[in-house]
Design a protein around this motif. Structure first.
Motif, short mmCIF file in Angstrom:
data_model
loop_
_atom_site.label_atom_id
_atom_site.label_comp_id
_atom_site.label_asym_id
_atom_site.label_seq_id
_atom_site.Cartn_x
_atom_site.Cartn_y
_atom_site.Cartn_z
N PHE B 121 0.80 -1.24 0.00
CA PHE B 121 0.00 0.00 0.00
C PHE B 121 0.84 1.29 0.00
O PHE B 121 0.64 2.15 -0.87
CB PHE B 121 -0.98 0.02 1.18
CG PHE B 121 -2.16 -0.92 1.04
CD1 PHE B 121 -2.82 -1.07 -0.18
CD2 PHE B 121 -2.62 -1.65 2.14
CE1 PHE B 121 -3.92 -1.93 -0.31
CE2 PHE B 121 -3.72 -2.51 2.01
CZ PHE B 121 -4.36 -2.65 0.80
N PRO B 122 1.79 1.44 0.97
CA PRO B 122 2.52 2.73 0.98
C PRO B 122 3.36 2.95 -0.28
O PRO B 122 3.51 4.11 -0.73
CB PRO B 122 3.40 2.63 2.23
CG PRO B 122 3.38 1.19 2.64
CD PRO B 122 2.13 0.59 2.12
N LEU B 124 2.63 1.95 -3.34
CA LEU B 124 1.72 2.41 -4.41
C LEU B 124 1.18 3.81 -4.10
O LEU B 124 1.00 4.62 -5.02
CB LEU B 124 0.57 1.41 -4.60
CG LEU B 124 0.97 -0.01 -5.05
CD1 LEU B 124 -0.26 -0.77 -5.53
CD2 LEU B 124 2.03 0.02 -6.14
N GLN B 125 0.96 4.08 -2.85
CA GLN B 125 0.46 5.41 -2.47
C GLN B 125 1.41 6.51 -2.98
O GLN B 125 0.97 7.51 -3.56
CB GLN B 125 0.35 5.48 -0.95
CG GLN B 125 -0.07 6.85 -0.43
CD GLN B 125 -1.34 6.77 0.40
OE1 GLN B 125 -1.67 5.75 0.99
NE2 GLN B 125 -2.08 7.86 0.42
N ASN B 126 2.69 6.30 -2.77
CA ASN B 126 3.68 7.27 -3.26
C ASN B 126 3.64 7.40 -4.77
O ASN B 126 3.68 8.50 -5.32
CB ASN B 126 5.10 6.84 -2.84
CG ASN B 126 5.39 7.25 -1.41
OD1 ASN B 126 4.78 8.19 -0.90
ND2 ASN B 126 6.31 6.54 -0.77
N VAL B 128 1.16 6.69 -6.83
CA VAL B 128 -0.09 7.31 -7.29
C VAL B 128 -0.04 8.83 -7.05
O VAL B 128 -0.38 9.62 -7.94
CB VAL B 128 -1.32 6.68 -6.57
CG1 VAL B 128 -2.60 7.43 -6.94
CG2 VAL B 128 -1.44 5.20 -6.93
N GLN B 129 0.43 9.22 -5.85
CA GLN B 129 0.51 10.67 -5.53
C GLN B 129 1.40 11.41 -6.51
O GLN B 129 1.02 12.45 -7.05
CB GLN B 129 1.05 10.86 -4.12
CG GLN B 129 -0.06 10.98 -3.09
CD GLN B 129 0.49 11.07 -1.66
OE1 GLN B 129 1.70 11.05 -1.45
NE2 GLN B 129 -0.43 11.15 -0.71
N ARG B 165 -8.83 0.84 -0.98
CA ARG B 165 -7.57 1.52 -0.64
C ARG B 165 -6.96 2.19 -1.88
O ARG B 165 -6.50 3.33 -1.81
CB ARG B 165 -6.60 0.48 -0.05
CG ARG B 165 -5.33 1.05 0.49
CD ARG B 165 -5.55 1.85 1.78
NE ARG B 165 -4.29 2.37 2.26
CZ ARG B 165 -3.59 1.88 3.29
NH1 ARG B 165 -4.09 0.87 3.99
NH2 ARG B 165 -2.43 2.39 3.63
N LEU B 166 -7.00 1.47 -3.01
CA LEU B 166 -6.47 2.04 -4.26
C LEU B 166 -7.29 3.27 -4.67
O LEU B 166 -6.74 4.29 -5.09
CB LEU B 166 -6.48 1.00 -5.38
CG LEU B 166 -5.42 -0.11 -5.29
CD1 LEU B 166 -5.72 -1.25 -6.27
CD2 LEU B 166 -4.02 0.45 -5.56
N ARG B 168 -8.95 5.24 -2.74
CA ARG B 168 -8.68 6.34 -1.82
C ARG B 168 -7.32 6.98 -2.08
O ARG B 168 -7.09 8.14 -1.74
CB ARG B 168 -8.84 5.88 -0.37
CG ARG B 168 -10.34 5.86 0.05
CD ARG B 168 -10.56 5.67 1.53
NE ARG B 168 -10.20 4.33 1.97
CZ ARG B 168 -9.28 4.03 2.87
NH1 ARG B 168 -8.60 5.01 3.45
NH2 ARG B 168 -9.05 2.78 3.21
N MET B 169 -6.41 6.21 -2.68
CA MET B 169 -5.11 6.81 -3.08
C MET B 169 -5.30 7.82 -4.21
O MET B 169 -4.41 8.63 -4.47
CB MET B 169 -4.16 5.71 -3.59
CG MET B 169 -3.62 4.78 -2.52
SD MET B 169 -2.61 3.49 -3.31
CE MET B 169 -2.51 2.30 -1.96
#
Lengths: 301, 301
Positions: B121-122, B124-126, B128-129, B165-166, B168-169
């Motif tokens: 998750f973290p 991919l979060q980076n 995506v951001q 979760r994806l 929400r990213m």
């Protein structure tokens, strides 16, 4: 999703499959194959066709096949008959069911059985009457119910006319043939909505070819309309000898796999089915096209 | 039947197809192929993957491919990125869309990207951001949404957890992957009924493999639930490199053929599609498995 609990599959491989193989299969291999099919839990097997060997030389040993197979009492052994002469041979061979056939489109009927649709009716009427008198079940195949290789899209009124006439002759079941394998799920949906208004779907089987990969989608649509009987050919063997490009009956193994995965019962044992498919693959000396057999063959490499 | 007027097809062959070919395809052939695909009317093409060549050597020329293709302004050119490093390469290559990926099942995720789901998750979060900040569209692939080759049937709550979760990213679209090609139409129906309660289906694409021939049936069920975006691979090229037996993406040509036959628009020209498939078939030097290409190849014999 409106789905049935149980579906009946009629195995047509020994007839519809083998009639399209260029390679002549020895009678004893056909007999072994049908005996293997009898062990799968299938309730109906179309074993051959009593047509003149001039038309389908691959099935010239129909009588010998019928005489040599081991018959299970619970199973229906069927054969295709084109006319009174074919019926007599089928009666002598003592099959349980005979299947008559004609097309919903004029030109396919003419090319396939050398008669117009109106000329075909009285011939089949005699066959059906005699067969019923002799205590046989009778099936009526209607070919090209969606599209004809010569006439294009088939008129649904013509499909109804032919189907209704066969039912009035006294046949026990209609099998509606997507001979070219071109029917799409929307077309199947619309046809069934229309047929429902005029015919009972209870005695109706659907016969799909998988030419463009749409057969399983068409099965799902058909089940949603209440159809619970489907024709299929083990391993995807066969097609239509008079329709160019119409390769590949729907494969029994792929159909059974999907139905079981959906929780729909067929009474068929998938391992026994694979054993029978594997046998015919060895006899033919070439891979069978079903997804199930492709996976099996790949795993073996 | 509840069917859409228009369906969007996302071509994944240059990535999902070619990553599974043992044969290394020269960059110039990939470029020619993607240029041919750009002429078909497709609105989205996933051209490659910016993963480390150690993992997918077949796609090590991603940057070169991205630099060499002729880009049509109306078309979205996408690429897969596993992490920040891959994203940077994709940004340098100036693709329009990046696709991140993870699995809904723990073991597939671990084997595929060497991290647990929670560890993923973290990362991919980076990605995506950063991608969103750079003005890129972002797609999120969720693999094994129905079944995992290691963990068996996937819990739909786990699918929801990962998907939510994806979303929400900040991803723009989810692509739900039937990685093994084992999903049956009933399962797809039930999953969509469940997902609908928790997720919007508007930004959801379905990604089916045709391992057991059920992909088109699953497409029809998905459309009836309102899904209008599907991934497909021209000619049926490719599968999943980490899932045994998962051969064959759904073929773009077979999907387009069915949709057009059903009167559903795709904006894609079938002749142009066949030309592109034919080109890759010649490059690979082996027949492509789609029904459309099988028929073409047969007609040529």
């Amino acid at each position: 999703m409106n789905l049935p609990d149980h579906v009946t599959i009629k195995e047509v491989g020994p007839r519809d499959g083998l009639q399209n193989e260029a390679k002549e299969i020895p009678t004893e291999n056909k007999v072994t194959w049908i005996n293997l099919l009898s062990e799968t839990g299938l309730s109906s097997i179309e074993i051959s066709s009593f047509v003149h060997p001039k038309w389908i030389p691959q099935l010239k040993d129909a009588a010998q096949v019928a005489a040599s197979i081991e018959r299970k009492p619970a199973l229906t052994y069927a054969a295709l008959v084109p006319n009174q002469k074919g019926l007599e041979a089928a009666l002598t061979a003592d099959v349980d069911e005979v299947a008559v056939f004609m097309s919903a489109s004029e030109t396919h009927n003419l090319k396939n059985i050398n008669k117009t649709i109106d000329e075909t009716f009285p011939v089949l009427q005699n066959v059906v009457q005699t067969a019923k008198r002799e205590g046989k079940q009778v099936r009526g195949y209607v070919s090209t119910v969606f599209e004809c290789p010569y006439d294009g899209k088939t008129s649904q009124d013509q499909v109804l006319r032919v189907s209704d006439r066969l039912l009035r002759m006294g046949i026990d079941e209609l099998s509606m043939g997507d001979t070219l394998g071109t029917a799409d799920p929307k077309q199947v949906d619309e046809a069934l909505v229309y047929w429902k208004k005029h015919l009972s779907l209870e005695n109706m089987a659907m016969h799909f070819h998988n030419t463009r990969g749409m057969a399983l989608a068409n099965i799902v649509v058909s089940m949603q309309h209440g159809i619970t009987t489907f024709d299929a050919s083990l391993g995807g063997l066969g097609g239509c000898p008079y329709a160019d490009g119409a390769s590949g009956n729907l494969a029994t193994d792929d159909l059974v796999h999907m139905l079981h995965k959906m929780g729909i019962h067929t009474g068929i044992d998938e391992a026994a089915l694979q054993k029978a498919a594997d046998y015919m693959q060895r006899v033919l000396g070439k891979p069978l096209p079903s997804h199930g057999m492709q996976i099996l063959n790949k795993e073996r490499v």
